[in-house]
Write a protein that holds these residues in place. Sequence first.
Motif, mmCIF file in Angstrom:
data_model
loop_
_atom_site.group_PDB
_atom_site.id
_atom_site.type_symbol
_atom_site.label_atom_id
_atom_site.label_comp_id
_atom_site.label_asym_id
_atom_site.label_seq_id
_atom_site.Cartn_x
_atom_site.Cartn_y
_atom_site.Cartn_z
ATOM 1 N N ARG A 41 2.128 6.543 -6.874
ATOM 2 C CA ARG A 41 0.844 6.392 -7.561
ATOM 3 C C ARG A 41 0.797 7.060 -8.929
ATOM 4 O O ARG A 41 0.127 6.579 -9.828
ATOM 5 C CB ARG A 41 -0.312 6.856 -6.686
ATOM 6 N N GLU A 56 -6.359 8.228 -3.387
ATOM 7 C CA GLU A 56 -5.430 7.942 -2.279
ATOM 8 C C GLU A 56 -6.170 7.314 -1.098
ATOM 9 O O GLU A 56 -5.925 7.650 0.063
ATOM 10 C CB GLU A 56 -4.688 9.214 -1.852
ATOM 11 N N ASP A 57 -7.077 6.404 -1.419
ATOM 12 C CA ASP A 57 -7.899 5.744 -0.398
ATOM 13 C C ASP A 57 -7.141 4.519 0.136
ATOM 14 O O ASP A 57 -7.311 3.401 -0.330
ATOM 15 C CB ASP A 57 -9.233 5.321 -1.032
ATOM 16 N N ARG A 58 -6.293 4.782 1.126
ATOM 17 C CA ARG A 58 -5.428 3.727 1.640
ATOM 18 C C ARG A 58 -6.228 2.558 2.222
ATOM 19 O O ARG A 58 -5.874 1.391 2.023
ATOM 20 C CB ARG A 58 -4.498 4.299 2.720
ATOM 21 N N CYS A 78 0.849 -1.198 0.000
ATOM 22 C CA CYS A 78 0.000 0.000 0.000
ATOM 23 C C CYS A 78 0.878 1.239 0.000
ATOM 24 O O CYS A 78 0.642 2.185 -0.768
ATOM 25 C CB CYS A 78 -0.867 0.030 1.264
ATOM 26 N N ALA A 125 2.453 1.590 -3.487
ATOM 27 C CA ALA A 125 1.477 1.980 -4.513
ATOM 28 C C ALA A 125 1.088 3.448 -4.364
ATOM 29 O O ALA A 125 0.970 4.180 -5.359
ATOM 30 C CB ALA A 125 0.241 1.086 -4.423
ATOM 31 N N LEU A 126 0.909 3.888 -3.127
ATOM 32 C CA LEU A 126 0.515 5.286 -2.902
ATOM 33 C C LEU A 126 1.686 6.235 -3.143
ATOM 34 O O LEU A 126 1.516 7.301 -3.751
ATOM 35 C CB LEU A 126 -0.044 5.455 -1.495
ATOM 36 N N LEU A 165 -6.651 4.335 -6.030
ATOM 37 C CA LEU A 165 -5.323 4.953 -6.095
ATOM 38 C C LEU A 165 -5.436 6.458 -6.314
ATOM 39 O O LEU A 165 -4.762 7.245 -5.646
ATOM 40 C CB LEU A 165 -4.538 4.354 -7.252
ATOM 41 N N LEU A 166 -6.306 6.838 -7.263
ATOM 42 C CA LEU A 166 -6.510 8.260 -7.567
ATOM 43 C C LEU A 166 -6.979 9.014 -6.334
ATOM 44 O O LEU A 166 -6.565 10.147 -6.081
ATOM 45 C CB LEU A 166 -7.547 8.417 -8.686
ATOM 46 N N LEU A 223 -0.226 4.765 -11.818
ATOM 47 C CA LEU A 223 -1.472 5.039 -12.537
ATOM 48 C C LEU A 223 -1.239 5.100 -14.044
ATOM 49 O O LEU A 223 -2.065 4.611 -14.828
ATOM 50 C CB LEU A 223 -2.090 6.353 -12.045
#
Lengths: 287, 287
Positions: free
Chosen positions: A240, B264-266, A233, A236-237, B261-262, A244
């Motif tokens: 991002r 940023e919802d961890r 996580c 990925a963040l 991801l866009l 993406l």
Amino acid sequence: VIGRLAVFGVGLIGGSVALALKAKGSVGEVIGFDRSQAVLHEARSLGVVDSHAPQYVASVAGCDVILLAVPVGQSGLILEAIAPHLAPNTLVTDVGSTKDDIIGTARRALGEKIGQFVPGHPLAGGEKHGPKAAHADLFLGKKTVLTPLAENTSEFVERATHLWEDCGASVVVLESAAHDAALASVSHLPHLLAYALVAQVARSSDALLKMSLAGSGFRDFTRIAASSPEMWCDIALANRKQLLAELEAYEGLLASLRTRLLAEDRDALFALFDEASRTRSDWESRQ
Amino acid sequence: VIGRLAVFGVGLIGGSVALALKAKGSVGEVIGFDRSQAVLHEARSLGVVDSHAPQYVASVAGCDVILLAVPVGQSGLILEAIAPHLAPNTLVTDVGSTKDDIIGTARRALGEKIGQFVPGHPLAGGEKHGPKAAHADLFLGKKTVLTPLAENTSEFVERATHLWEDCGASVVVLESAAHDAALASVSHLPHLLAYALVAQVARSSDALLKMSLAGSGFRDFTRIAASSPEMWCDIALANRKQLLAELEAYEGLLASLRTRLLAEDRDALFALFDEASRTRSDWESRQ
């Protein structure tokens, strides 16, 4: 030779750096830091670190090198905590899988001391975690990417280079954005895809039947889906933007494959499978 | 015991069946057929088959069992060729990765003799090809799925079951549609995804850099992308209905991951990674 090395995060990567440098005789003393007291004690009893002082971040003042080997999301707090105690000659480096994000974090946390931070990423790892999994040979024959900053003096970059070479790695120097784009493509996206595939199987009504029929192809394809969700996580963040971009391109490719399948266009399907198969076989033969 | 066995396609799978039955003493004579004369001669010189008669399909008339171990796309022609020569007691079975398609093909080719065809799929294989890769232990401890037809007598199904048990496999009986849906999910879709990922890397402007930074995660995830493009085109097309359903669901899942991801919802990202990671680890521990 590094007189005193501080390692934040004494797991597989941090522990293996400590063991590799000790084996090479390239370090005097290793001080371990970890958010887990149990892990810290384990690392000390295994001889991975020589001492630990988790309550005394000020002790980094006496260190020649500080290695950050914690999940990407934790590096910011540590950098802020150590910033006031950094001696001018102390090299700070890290092992994070993404670089632009940590560079931004480090600039904010270290301020005028940013030139002391040389970002790094050893391309080594494994599914096993913790100091028990650490070993001196982990980086042997592997690559470590360094993404130096404009503020780094050549002396600091050379010290980081020697650290990794003493661990047995060969050093590759890249722009941080190029590193992040490449890793998004060959590492971060595959992790996302593997997690998604396993989740899709798990959520289907006949998940148990499906899993019972899964063979070696499934095993290898999804091995990385057993990786730490927390760590991935963070990655990925942190990466991002690049992830993406790769994900969107991949979605486009899947849509075109779907069209080819729907049209039963064997030639177009074969062209892509064949291109991939040749590329993969060539890559394997170069390893 | 099978008196005389005909094997069409004397590569890894067909050859291993022959060797396994020979090792068990469950077969008298093995006659090999293959589109490649060189492969056929190799199989004979390795002792995988006892004789070969590629020009004389009529010789299947004297066989107790006929095993089709050729790429899915070639089975139709063979079934048509052998149909006129099939003795009433000859069992025909196959090893194809998709079942609904071959069943349709077999119905058309065999007509009233369809009851003699028991569809099968051994869940075993490997990247190596050809009779040299064949070995008697390939199916040991593996599963073979049989998807019997309404027209099969229990005697024919039992003979197919014994054949695979004599090879060391355990037999699972399924509806053909359930088999095809499960395999689309845990095998065919992963192959498509691995091919697509490698193609995406290969087509990028900095492909060489990316490939040079690819590590063990990439290696395992893409191992199946080195598989035969011809074989996997056949499979993808033969099972395209189920594969398209899985692919569309997967595209939906990727779109939702992109949204997370866009944003940023961890938490939402973590939930999926964690679900997948647990599922994958549980699966591994059951193997």
